[in-house]
Design a protein around this motif. Structure first.
Motif, PDB file in Angstrom:
ATOM      1  N   ALA A  34       0.828  -1.202   0.000  1.00 16.80           N
ATOM      2  CA  ALA A  34       0.000   0.000   0.000  1.00 16.80           C
ATOM      3  C   ALA A  34       0.865   1.256   0.000  1.00 16.80           C
ATOM      4  N   GLU A  35       1.932   1.235   0.783  1.00 25.98           N
ATOM      5  CA  GLU A  35       2.822   2.399   0.843  1.00 25.98           C
ATOM      6  C   GLU A  35       3.520   2.612  -0.493  1.00 25.98           C
ATOM      7  N   ALA A  36       3.940   1.512  -1.133  1.00 29.06           N
ATOM      8  CA  ALA A  36       4.624   1.632  -2.423  1.00 29.06           C
ATOM      9  C   ALA A  36       3.695   2.182  -3.499  1.00 29.06           C
ATOM     10  N   LEU A  37       2.416   1.818  -3.435  1.00 35.35           N
ATOM     11  CA  LEU A  37       1.451   2.286  -4.431  1.00 35.35           C
ATOM     12  C   LEU A  37       0.832   3.624  -4.074  1.00 35.35           C
ATOM     13  N   GLY A  38       1.000   4.054  -2.833  1.00 38.70           N
ATOM     14  CA  GLY A  38       0.444   5.337  -2.415  1.00 38.70           C
ATOM     15  C   GLY A  38      -1.051   5.316  -2.211  1.00 38.70           C
ATOM     16  N   VAL A  39      -1.597   4.153  -1.794  1.00 37.72           N
ATOM     17  CA  VAL A  39      -3.038   4.034  -1.537  1.00 37.72           C
ATOM     18  C   VAL A  39      -3.228   3.339  -0.188  1.00 37.72           C
ATOM     19  N   PRO A  40      -4.429   3.398   0.408  1.00 43.55           N
ATOM     20  CA  PRO A  40      -4.660   2.708   1.677  1.00 43.55           C
ATOM     21  C   PRO A  40      -4.605   1.190   1.509  1.00 43.55           C
ATOM     22  N   PRO A  41      -4.286   0.453   2.582  1.00 44.52           N
ATOM     23  CA  PRO A  41      -4.277  -1.015   2.504  1.00 44.52           C
ATOM     24  C   PRO A  41      -5.624  -1.583   2.059  1.00 44.52           C
ATOM     25  N   GLU A  42      -6.716  -0.927   2.454  1.00 41.67           N
ATOM     26  CA  GLU A  42      -8.040  -1.415   2.058  1.00 41.67           C
ATOM     27  C   GLU A  42      -8.208  -1.397   0.539  1.00 41.67           C
ATOM     28  N   ALA A  46      -8.889  -4.539  -2.031  1.00 45.82           N
ATOM     29  CA  ALA A  46      -9.958  -4.544  -3.038  1.00 45.82           C
ATOM     30  C   ALA A  46      -9.395  -4.866  -4.425  1.00 45.82           C
ATOM     31  N   ASP A  47      -8.205  -4.340  -4.729  1.00 46.54           N
ATOM     32  CA  ASP A  47      -7.578  -4.632  -6.023  1.00 46.54           C
ATOM     33  C   ASP A  47      -7.223  -6.113  -6.137  1.00 46.54           C
ATOM     34  N   LEU A  48      -6.760  -6.704  -5.048  1.00 45.17           N
ATOM     35  CA  LEU A  48      -6.404  -8.121  -5.068  1.00 45.17           C
ATOM     36  C   LEU A  48      -7.615  -8.999  -5.308  1.00 45.17           C
ATOM     37  N   LYS A  49      -8.768  -8.566  -4.835  1.00 43.95           N
ATOM     38  CA  LYS A  49      -9.996  -9.333  -5.069  1.00 43.95           C
ATOM     39  C   LYS A  49     -10.389  -9.270  -6.546  1.00 43.95           C
ATOM     40  N   VAL A  50     -10.061  -8.177  -7.207  1.00 38.89           N
ATOM     41  CA  VAL A  50     -10.269  -8.108  -8.655  1.00 38.89           C
ATOM     42  C   VAL A  50      -9.259  -9.000  -9.371  1.00 38.89           C
ATOM     43  N   LEU A  51      -8.022  -9.042  -8.855  1.00 39.49           N
ATOM     44  CA  LEU A  51      -6.972  -9.861  -9.454  1.00 39.49           C
ATOM     45  C   LEU A  51      -7.361 -11.337  -9.480  1.00 39.49           C
ATOM     46  N   LEU A  52      -8.182 -11.752  -8.521  1.00 42.48           N
ATOM     47  CA  LEU A  52      -8.644 -13.142  -8.484  1.00 42.48           C
ATOM     48  C   LEU A  52      -9.414 -13.527  -9.741  1.00 42.48           C
ATOM     49  N   MET A  53      -9.975 -12.537 -10.418  1.00 33.93           N
ATOM     50  CA  MET A  53     -10.777 -12.820 -11.621  1.00 33.93           C
ATOM     51  C   MET A  53      -9.965 -12.646 -12.903  1.00 33.93           C
ATOM     52  N   LEU A  72      -4.777 -12.316   4.608  1.00 35.48           N
ATOM     53  CA  LEU A  72      -4.960 -10.871   4.667  1.00 35.48           C
ATOM     54  C   LEU A  72      -6.191 -10.461   5.468  1.00 35.48           C
ATOM     55  N   GLU A  73      -7.213 -11.346   5.518  1.00 38.07           N
ATOM     56  CA  GLU A  73      -8.481 -10.954   6.138  1.00 38.07           C
ATOM     57  C   GLU A  73      -8.752 -11.645   7.474  1.00 38.07           C
ATOM     58  N   GLU A  74      -8.230 -12.848   7.640  1.00 39.68           N
ATOM     59  CA  GLU A  74      -8.504 -13.572   8.873  1.00 39.68           C
ATOM     60  C   GLU A  74      -7.667 -13.012  10.028  1.00 39.68           C
ATOM     61  N   PRO A  75      -8.203 -13.044  11.252  1.00 40.36           N
ATOM     62  CA  PRO A  75      -7.452 -12.508  12.405  1.00 40.36           C
ATOM     63  C   PRO A  75      -6.105 -13.182  12.610  1.00 40.36           C
ATOM     64  N   GLU A  76      -6.036 -14.476  12.305  1.00 39.43           N
ATOM     65  CA  GLU A  76      -4.768 -15.183  12.513  1.00 39.43           C
ATOM     66  C   GLU A  76      -3.840 -15.056  11.309  1.00 39.43           C
ATOM     67  N   GLY A  77      -4.239 -14.339  10.273  1.00 42.56           N
ATOM     68  CA  GLY A  77      -3.386 -14.174   9.098  1.00 42.56           C
ATOM     69  C   GLY A  77      -2.171 -13.303   9.383  1.00 42.56           C
ATOM     70  N   ASP A  78      -1.105 -13.524   8.600  1.00 39.42           N
ATOM     71  CA  ASP A  78       0.132 -12.777   8.841  1.00 39.42           C
ATOM     72  C   ASP A  78       0.223 -11.493   8.016  1.00 39.42           C
ATOM     73  N   GLY A  79      -0.787 -11.194   7.191  1.00 38.22           N
ATOM     74  CA  GLY A  79      -0.798  -9.947   6.424  1.00 38.22           C
ATOM     75  C   GLY A  79       0.149  -9.916   5.241  1.00 38.22           C
ATOM     76  N   VAL A  80       0.631 -11.084   4.813  1.00 37.35           N
ATOM     77  CA  VAL A  80       1.553 -11.156   3.678  1.00 37.35           C
ATOM     78  C   VAL A  80       0.771 -11.518   2.418  1.00 37.35           C
ATOM     79  N   ILE A  81       1.026 -10.784   1.345  1.00 37.21           N
ATOM     80  CA  ILE A  81       0.354 -11.054   0.064  1.00 37.21           C
ATOM     81  C   ILE A  81       1.058 -12.217  -0.622  1.00 37.21           C
TER      82      ILE A  81
END
Length: 329
Positions: A34-42, A46-53, A72-81
């Motif tokens: 998010a920091e590299a792209l200059g947009v919020p993590p949210e 959302a972009d990654l969910k489009v990438l799924l298609m 990315l979404e589950e509480p126990e997730g490590d936040g790594v793409i």
């Protein structure tokens, strides 16, 4: 939720940046991306969910890119793409002739409405695609249709730009419309400039001993020589909003009245001004350097054009038209 056209364009631009970014780095934390792209993590999520298609043609599960959303979404997730099933993105792109043709046609359509910076990028892409299509064993000849230019013109522009960058002379075989003749000359190229929708080579002409502009689509052949330029290196001129012509004692502004059947000349010859009139007629101001060329043009356009000013040119044209008609008596 409806995505606005601007939002959709921005999202496509982010995805085109995000995919190679992730592929080159393997695993990246959501916040870092998010920091590299200059947009919020949210927004990245959302972009990654489009990438799924997205993925290869077919649309089956094995064809689509896979993103580990649980991390990315589950509480126990490590936040790594983690993006998988996208290895083909690292392979060199191989296009079928049909795919190459479709991309070339799309780029040519884009080029017609692009600004200067975008057009440079489009031209570089077109040069590569059309050169590959021209030399590929399976690639067909590309017909660009009504779009300006073509593969030969793109390659010519690239060759002349390199000659200017390398400070090497060029021998031109050039069509001179004002004299309706072919000419051969050696020039010191300075660079490519654009005006009125056409590309020009700005160069010092050793035949004229003066700087000249050569319209690329009128260059019959160009040979880059081994000899260095003989004049001081100079950048191409900025034509600015006033157009191509530098006023001199050798040029005359001629005002023509054109019927609809003669309107085509404003698409082919640079004009100073065009004023619409009733019934599809036009008044056009042309800068003329050679009256002989104008007389030939008017004879071609007859009876759909006449000279409004200067009056003496109209009189000489009528005399030339009468002399021509008498040849048929």
């Amino acid at each position: 939720m409806t995505t606005s056209p601007a939002g959709a364009r921005d999202q496509v631009a982010r995805l085109l940046t995000l995919v190679p970014f992730l592929h080159s780095r393997g695993k990246v934390r959501l916040e870092d991306a998010a920091e590299a792209l200059g947009v919020p993590p949210e927004q990245v999520l959302a972009d990654l969910k489009v990438l799924l298609m997205c993925g290869l043609p077919g649309g089956y599960p094995d064809d689509l890119i896979d993103v580990d959303l649980d991390a990315l979404e589950e509480p126990e997730g490590d936040g790594v793409i983690r993006v998988t099933n996208a290895d083909y993105l690292a392979r060199p792109l191989r296009l079928t002739p049909t795919e190459a043709t479709a991309i070339i046609v799309a780029l040519r359509a884009l080029r017609g409405s692009a600004d200067g910076d975008t057009r440079e990028v489009v031209d570089r892409a077109l040069a590569k695609l059309e050169a590959a299509a021209a030399h590929g064993a399976e690639a067909p000849a590309i017909d660009p249709g009504e779009a300006p230019g073509g593969p030969d013109l793109v390659r010519l522009e690239a060759d002349l730009a390199r000659a200017a960058a390398d400070a090497r002379q060029v021998r031109l075989h050039y069509f001179v419309p004002s004299r309706d003749e072919q000419s051969e000359r050696v020039v010191d190229p300075r660079g490519i400039v654009r005006a009125h929708g056409f590309a020009y080579l700005d160069a010092w002409c050793h035949s004229a001993e003066a700087p000249r502009l050569f319209r690329l689509d009128r260059i019959q052949r160009a040979e880059v020589l081994d000899t260095p330029i003989q004049t001081e290196p100079a950048p191409p001129r900025d034509l600015g909003p006033e157009g191509l012509f530098e006023r001199s004692a050798d040029t005359t502004v001629v005002t023509l009245a054109l019927e609809p059947a003669a309107r085509w000349i404003v698409e082919y010859y640079p004009t100073d001004d065009v004023r619409p009139r009733r019934g599809g007629r036009l008044e056009v101001d042309l800068v003329v350097a050679d009256e002989r060329w104008l007389q030939r043009l008017l004879l071609r356009l007859a009876p759909h054009a006449r000279v409004l000013a200067p009056s003496d040119i109209q009189e000489r044209y009528l005399q030339a038209a009468g002399d021509t008609l008498r040849l048929y008596d």
